[in-house]
Design a protein around this motif. Structure first.
Motif, short mmCIF file in Angstrom:
data_model
loop_
_atom_site.label_atom_id
_atom_site.label_comp_id
_atom_site.label_asym_id
_atom_site.label_seq_id
_atom_site.Cartn_x
_atom_site.Cartn_y
_atom_site.Cartn_z
N VAL A 185 6.33 -127.19 -35.95
CA VAL A 185 5.59 -128.28 -36.57
C VAL A 185 5.99 -128.30 -38.04
CG1 VAL A 185 3.31 -129.33 -36.81
CG2 VAL A 185 3.72 -127.65 -35.02
N ALA A 243 -1.39 -124.89 -40.69
CA ALA A 243 -2.70 -124.98 -40.04
C ALA A 243 -3.77 -124.34 -40.91
CB ALA A 243 -2.65 -124.33 -38.67
N PHE A 283 2.64 -123.09 -37.73
CA PHE A 283 3.11 -123.02 -36.35
C PHE A 283 4.58 -123.40 -36.32
CE2 PHE A 283 -1.42 -123.31 -35.46
CZ PHE A 283 -1.52 -122.30 -34.51
N HIS A 306 -18.10 -127.83 -34.99
CA HIS A 306 -17.93 -128.98 -35.86
C HIS A 306 -19.25 -129.74 -35.98
CE1 HIS A 306 -16.41 -130.63 -31.90
NE2 HIS A 306 -17.51 -131.28 -32.11
N PRO A 338 -13.86 -130.85 -39.73
CA PRO A 338 -13.43 -131.86 -38.77
C PRO A 338 -12.35 -131.32 -37.84
CG PRO A 338 -12.50 -132.32 -40.92
CD PRO A 338 -13.42 -131.17 -41.09
N SER A 339 -12.06 -132.06 -36.81
CA SER A 339 -11.08 -131.63 -35.82
C SER A 339 -9.72 -131.40 -36.48
CB SER A 339 -10.95 -132.71 -34.75
OG SER A 339 -10.15 -132.24 -33.72
N GLY A 340 -9.09 -130.29 -36.11
CA GLY A 340 -7.75 -130.00 -36.60
C GLY A 340 -7.70 -129.37 -37.99
N CYS A 341 -8.84 -128.94 -38.52
CA CYS A 341 -8.83 -128.41 -39.88
C CYS A 341 -8.46 -126.94 -39.92
CB CYS A 341 -10.18 -128.63 -40.55
SG CYS A 341 -11.48 -127.60 -39.87
N GLY A 342 -8.31 -126.31 -38.74
CA GLY A 342 -7.86 -124.93 -38.73
C GLY A 342 -8.92 -123.89 -38.40
N LYS A 343 -10.06 -124.33 -37.92
CA LYS A 343 -11.14 -123.40 -37.60
C LYS A 343 -10.73 -122.45 -36.47
CE LYS A 343 -13.87 -126.77 -36.27
NZ LYS A 343 -13.12 -128.01 -36.43
N THR A 344 -10.29 -123.07 -35.37
CA THR A 344 -9.93 -122.25 -34.22
C THR A 344 -8.79 -121.30 -34.57
OG1 THR A 344 -10.68 -123.94 -32.70
CG2 THR A 344 -9.11 -122.35 -31.84
N THR A 345 -7.83 -121.82 -35.31
CA THR A 345 -6.69 -120.99 -35.69
C THR A 345 -7.16 -119.77 -36.48
OG1 THR A 345 -5.38 -123.01 -35.78
CG2 THR A 345 -4.44 -121.04 -36.80
N GLU A 375 -16.92 -122.76 -30.66
CA GLU A 375 -17.72 -123.87 -30.16
C GLU A 375 -18.41 -123.52 -28.84
OE1 GLU A 375 -16.21 -127.70 -30.60
OE2 GLU A 375 -14.75 -127.17 -32.12
N1 LIG Z 1 -0.26 -123.49 -30.78
C1 LIG Z 1 -0.12 -124.42 -31.74
N2 LIG Z 1 1.10 -124.93 -32.01
C2 LIG Z 1 1.28 -125.86 -32.96
N3 LIG Z 1 0.29 -126.34 -33.71
C3 LIG Z 1 -0.95 -125.88 -33.51
C4 LIG Z 1 -1.22 -124.90 -32.51
N4 LIG Z 1 -2.55 -124.64 -32.52
C5 LIG Z 1 -3.08 -125.41 -33.49
N5 LIG Z 1 -2.12 -126.16 -34.08
C6 LIG Z 1 -2.31 -127.10 -35.19
O1 LIG Z 1 -3.00 -126.44 -36.22
C7 LIG Z 1 -3.99 -127.26 -36.79
C8 LIG Z 1 -5.35 -126.60 -36.72
O2 LIG Z 1 -5.74 -126.49 -35.37
P1 LIG Z 1 -7.09 -125.81 -34.92
O3 LIG Z 1 -7.06 -125.70 -33.42
O4 LIG Z 1 -7.30 -124.55 -35.66
O5 LIG Z 1 -8.15 -126.89 -35.34
P2 LIG Z 1 -9.73 -126.87 -35.15
O6 LIG Z 1 -10.29 -126.90 -36.52
O7 LIG Z 1 -10.15 -125.78 -34.28
O8 LIG Z 1 -9.98 -128.28 -34.49
P3 LIG Z 1 -11.00 -128.68 -33.31
O9 LIG Z 1 -12.30 -128.96 -33.96
O10 LIG Z 1 -10.37 -129.94 -32.77
O11 LIG Z 1 -11.04 -127.57 -32.33
C9 LIG Z 1 -3.92 -128.57 -36.03
O12 LIG Z 1 -3.20 -129.48 -36.81
C10 LIG Z 1 -3.20 -128.24 -34.78
O13 LIG Z 1 -2.45 -129.34 -34.35
#
Ligand SMILES: Nc1ncnc2c1ncn2[C@@H]1O[C@H](COP(=O)(O)OP(=O)(O)OP(=O)(O)O)[C@@H](O)[C@H]1O
Ligand SMILES: [Mg+2]
Lengths: 365, 560
Positions: A16, A21, A13, A195, A40-47, A162
């Motif tokens: 950052v 991610a 991103f 998660h 876990p939270s923030g591991c990049g799943k949603t991305t 989710e």
């Molecule tokens: N638009 C964005 N801009 C900057 N950083 C981002 C953005 N979206 C996600 N990130 C970063 O990328 C990393 C992965 O985020 P992501 O949303 O994919 O996590 P996740 O696995 O879905 O977590 P969760 O279980 O909390 O939903 C995180 O460190 C987050 O801070």
């Protein structure tokens, strides 16, 4: 037709600094299967999911759907469906209008459009609510509308972020099974983010465990649980004791590992190489340890947590922490802190972790 | 043997930079964005720069001598200081009055809150100079109070004191609404907590309530100050020898045909306006402790008993003054020659609906065109700024901010100077009037739209895109309907402002396209107070009626 392949996908991103991610991710979703991204939270799943949807553009790598490179194809031209965590139903439209929205954009003959919408409303048991506003539906019903809206356009790939996290525990299980049933019936290639490890195991053909933007293990639900590739996966997939041991003996089919003076197992070698005297880490699930007057294993009770269905003991096994569950506490009574318990371990499900933390060795077994 | 580096894979061909991709993905929306930005730049930013340039550049190029010449004339500095003094005084008084009203309405058991609220909003929906008209009628040479009641023959109504009275009353509602909003969003549990810790009512007020609303108090003060600087009608009508920048600029332009002096004075108006605006935007609004949660916080009324009496009397006095002024205007509109011949008559209305009908329909027509454009453009810009950060967004953001902060006078003068030659020969047309109305009122819609957008779950729009809709379609079918409350705010504001605006359009009206506010002004100047009063009454009535209809439509539409 709609096999999904992520090759070397990286997402950074902007702004950052240094944070990646998703890091060089390779993932294949076979046609018609449901793959879960777990971590876990923030591991990049949603991305990862949003890159497949097209909401995010990979910094590097390619994504193909059914052999077609979609890396630079805009969201609205990808023909993927998505069920959002918040459902994202259009609040100013009725249930029917919500479901119709995507179909209208397909420029089908009017009759076919009506037909499709009605069929899906029937399938999802939503016909009676068709003219209601989504705000006047229960959480489960809203969830079904979201699913109906996502599948009615017959997308190539279905995405879930989710989807069940807004529901209470009971409804969550029911909806989970419903989602899976519909996915199987439509045979639609799906990527599912959660998660919740039990949800992941219950619903998926394959579970992909992620950590810090990297895949830790990509395997069947059974293997991810019982043959974790790393300590991280073992601990993420439920309670696990990771006990240090030493290889005492190796022969053609078995390997003997000693954990403590009172504990040693003979395990099936399954073709893996072990050296005499080698240090190994064994995953022992709490449910495979039990109180046993005839057991040879001895451990000292450190903490007792009464949970109703079982008692959870934290014990000290010659310096190593060992947790287990006693469902039969009503027979022998609940032990007290400081007491030494006689235990036995069912050694068949004990799993020796592969040495390197990054390997996805579950498959090898 | 070739060595292939595994560390950095070769760049994918056909990849475009992120900002280009945004455009390529959505050419239509980008087209709209480009068009909107260009229009805002031409109609909001350009005229202001033209005026600033005119202030320093004459026919012979940049001429420091002329500039110094103008700057050394006393009328420039007198009017500048007059403007600041009037602005500061009105701001303090209006804010104090607004605070009193807001505090009583939200924290005390004052009776008749609905009525107080309704009356307090009257000045917002009417042209500010209705007050000026009332003051002339009541306190002028043949004033109903000064002469009829008190028998004073040579009352001097013109000057600073009247201006302060009028502006304070006219701008109290701004402060009232602003402070009320903040008081309502502060959880009264905080005040209860203070009381439960043993604090007296005064301590709770001064140590808890007051600090929490301080941002709203500051922000009201600055907003009223900006309004006062911008006000043209009141100083024009009632300032007498007390000239403000807006009036002085107008008379230099229109009276002496001195374009350079007019432009300089108008540019000088930017100094206090922009300063106050920037302080407000970048300092005060960041100091707010109130977090918007989307759910109304609990409001319990705790202040009752003896203290309420003097507070209530204060509120009633303000309300009574406002009511007195408005009723006077209505009364005079039905009176033959106020103060001289008090027989009731419909003559003034007859005049308005015959000889003067054109100006009323003009105003309605042009405001009717400008209002929907303003509101929809406001929502569209909010969407473009919040949801789609196209390259160049900052231009759009700054140009709209500038047009909002800049006083109407500079915009009016800028329009006259900018659009008087091909290819932008627009002077004298209805278009230029509509453009001024739109540009001046755009920002409120953008602000309302942006705030609302931030509260709308982004995935609702994503759901639309992933179902196959383009961004343009998503905006019109999903976003815009969800922005209905902001749209309504913007529509109401744009309509009221467009119908009651004076400072910018006074430079733009022509024989073909004259507006009701300009007509009222000239009626008052020629002391045809009855006709002016009739116009004002009709204007207030029309605004109220349209707002009521819009509210009805909104209510029926949201009932589903
Ligand atoms: N638009 C964005 N801009 C900057 N950083 C981002 C953005 N979206 C996600 N990130 C970063 O990328 C990393 C992965 O985020 P992501 O949303 O994919 O996590 P996740 O696995 O879905 O977590 P969760 O279980 O909390 O939903 C995180 O460190 C987050 O801070
Ligand atoms: Mg997520």
């Amino acid at each position: 037709m709609s096999k999904v392949i992520f090759s070397n996908i990286t997402k950074r991103f902007p702004g950052v600094a240094g944070a990646t991610a998703v890091d060089r991710l390779n993932l294949t979703i076979e046609e018609g299967t449901l793959v879960t991204l777990l971590g876990p939270s923030g591991c990049g799943k949603t991305t990862t999911l949003r890159m497949l949807a097209g909401f995010e553009t990979p910094s590097d790598g390619t994504i193909t759907i059914g052999g077609r490179d979609v890396t630079n194809v805009p969201v609205n031209a990808r023909n993927v469906g998505m069920v959002f965590q918040s459902y994202a139903l259009f609040p100013h439209m009725t249930v029917r209008e919500n479901v119709e929205y995507g179909v209208r954009l397909l420029s089908l003959p009017k009759a076919e459009m009506k037909d499709r919408v009605n069929t899906i409303l029937e399938t999802m048991a939503l016909a009676q609510y068709a003219d209601r506003s989504p705000s006047r539906l229960s959480g489960g019903q809203q969830q079904r509308v979201a699913l109906a809206r996502a599948v009615v356009t017959q997308p190539k790939v279905l995405l879930f972020d989710e989807p069940l996290s807004n529901l209470d525990a009971q409804l969550r299980e029911r909806m989970r099974d419903e989602l899976r049933a519909i996915q199987l019936r439509l045979g639609i290639t799906s990527l599912y983010v959660t998660h919740d490890q039990s949800e992941a195991m219950a619903i998926s053909d394959r579970v992909v465990v992620m950590r810090n933007g990297v895949i830790e293990q990509d395997d069947s639900p059974l293997n991810v649980y019982s043959r974790p590739g790393t300590g991280f996966v073992a601990e993420f997939m439920g309670k696990a004791n990771i006990l240090n041991g030493k290889v005492e003996a190796v022969d053609d089919t078995t390997v003997s590992v000693r954990i403590a003076s009172t504990v040693a197992f003979a395990l099936a070698r399954n073709g893996r190489d072990f050296k005499l005297g080698q240090a190994v880490r064994c995953v022992v699930r709490p449910e495979h340890i039990r109180v046993d007057a005839d057991g040879t294993m001895e451990a000292k009770v450190r903490r007792v947590v009464f949970q109703g269905a079982y008692v959870e003991y934290l014990t000290d096994l010659e310096g190593q922490e060992c947790v287990f569950l006693d469902t039969d506490y009503y027979k022998s009574g609940v032990a007290e802190v400081g007491q030494t318990l006689k235990l036995s371990i069912d050694s068949r499900p004990v799993w020796v972790l592969p040495e390197t933390e990054t390997a996805t060795l579950g498959k090898a077994a | 043997m070739t060595l292939v580096s595994q560390a950095t894979p070769p760049a994918r061909s056909g990849t475009s930079p992120a900002f280009l991709r945004k455009i390529v993905v959505d050419p239509w929306l980008f087209g709209i964005f480009a068009l909107v930005t260009l229009s805002v730049l031409v109609f909001a930013a350009l005229p202001i720069f033209v005026v600033m340039k005119q202030a320093v550049v004459t026919d012979h190029g940049f001429d420091l001598g002329v500039l110094i010449d103008t700057l050394s004339q006393s009328f420039v500095w007198t009017s500048f200081l007059n403007t600041l003094l009037l602005g500061a005084t009105s701001a303090v008084i209006a804010t104090a009055a607004g605070f009193l009203l807001a505090f009583c309405a939200t924290r005390t058991t004052m009776p008749g809150k609905t009525f107080v609220h309704g009356v307090a909003l009257l000045p917002i929906i009417s042209p500010p100079f209705v007050m000026a008209l009332a003051v002339v009628i009541l306190f002028g040479r043949s004033g109903l109070i000064t002469r009829e009641l008190l028998g004073i023959r040579n009352a001097n109504v013109y000057g600073f004191h009247s201006l302060v009275l009028i502006q304070s009353l006219a701008f109290t509602p701004i402060a009232y609404l602003n402070i009320r909003g903040m008081l309502q969003s502060i959880d009264t549990a905080l005040e209860d907590a203070s009381a439960s810790l043993g604090a007296s009512r005064w301590t709770t007020f001064s140590r808890v309530t007051l600090p929490l609303v301080t941002p709203a108090i500051l922000s009201s003060t600055l907003l009223v100050f900006v309004k006062s600087v911008e006000d043209f009608g009141n100083p024009m009508l009632i300032g007498g020898n007390y000239n403000t920048l807006a009036v002085e600029a107008y008379s230099q332009m229109v009276g002496y045909f001195n374009l350079q002096a007019g432009a300089l004075l108008a540019s000088l108006m930017l100094v206090p306006s922009m300063t106050a605006f920037l302080i407000h935007r970048y300092w005060v609004s960041k100091r707010s402790y109130v977090t918007v949660t989307g759910k109304p916080s609990t409001q319990t009324i705790r202040i009752s008993g003896g203290v309420v009496v003097p507070l209530t009397l204060g509120c009633y006095a303000i309300v009574a003054a406002i009511l007195l002024f408005y009723l006077t205007v209505v009364y005079v509109s039905f009176t033959k020659l106020p103060g001289v011949n008090n027989t009731l008559t419909l003559d003034h209305y007859a005049t308005v609906f015959t000889a003067g009908f054109q100006t009323l329909t003009n105003s309605l027509l042009l405001a009717g065109i400008a209002t929907p454009i303003t509101a929809i453009a406001g929502m569209l810009i909010a969407y473009l700024l919040i949801r789609k950060a196209f390259p160049g967004s900052f231009l759009l953001r700054w140009a709209t901010l500038l047009s909002f902060a800049a006083p109407g006078t500079i915009l009016g003068i800028g329009y006259v100077s900018t659009f008087n030659a091909a290819p932008l020969l627009l002077t004298g047309t209805a278009f230029i009037v509509v453009a001024a109305m739109v540009v001046k009122n755009l920002q409120v819609g953008i602000e309302a739209g942006s705030n609302q957008l931030r509260q709308i779950d982004k995935s609702i729009e994503e759901a639309s895109t992933i179902l196959g809709a383009s961004n343009t379609r998503t905006f019109f079918q999903v976003t815009l309907p969800l922005l209905k409350p902001a749209l309504f705010t913007s529509l109401s504001y744009a309509l009221t402002r467009s119908l009651t605006t004076l400072s910018a359009v006074i430079f733009l009206v022509s024989a073909n396209w004259t507006l009701i506010t300009v007509t009222i002004l000239s009626q008052v100047e020629t002391l045809k107070l009855g006709v002016a009063a009739a116009y004002c009454s009709i204007l207030v009535f029309v605004v109220l009626a349209i707002l009521a209809v819009m509210q009805l439509v909104l209510n029926s539409a949201s009932k589903r």
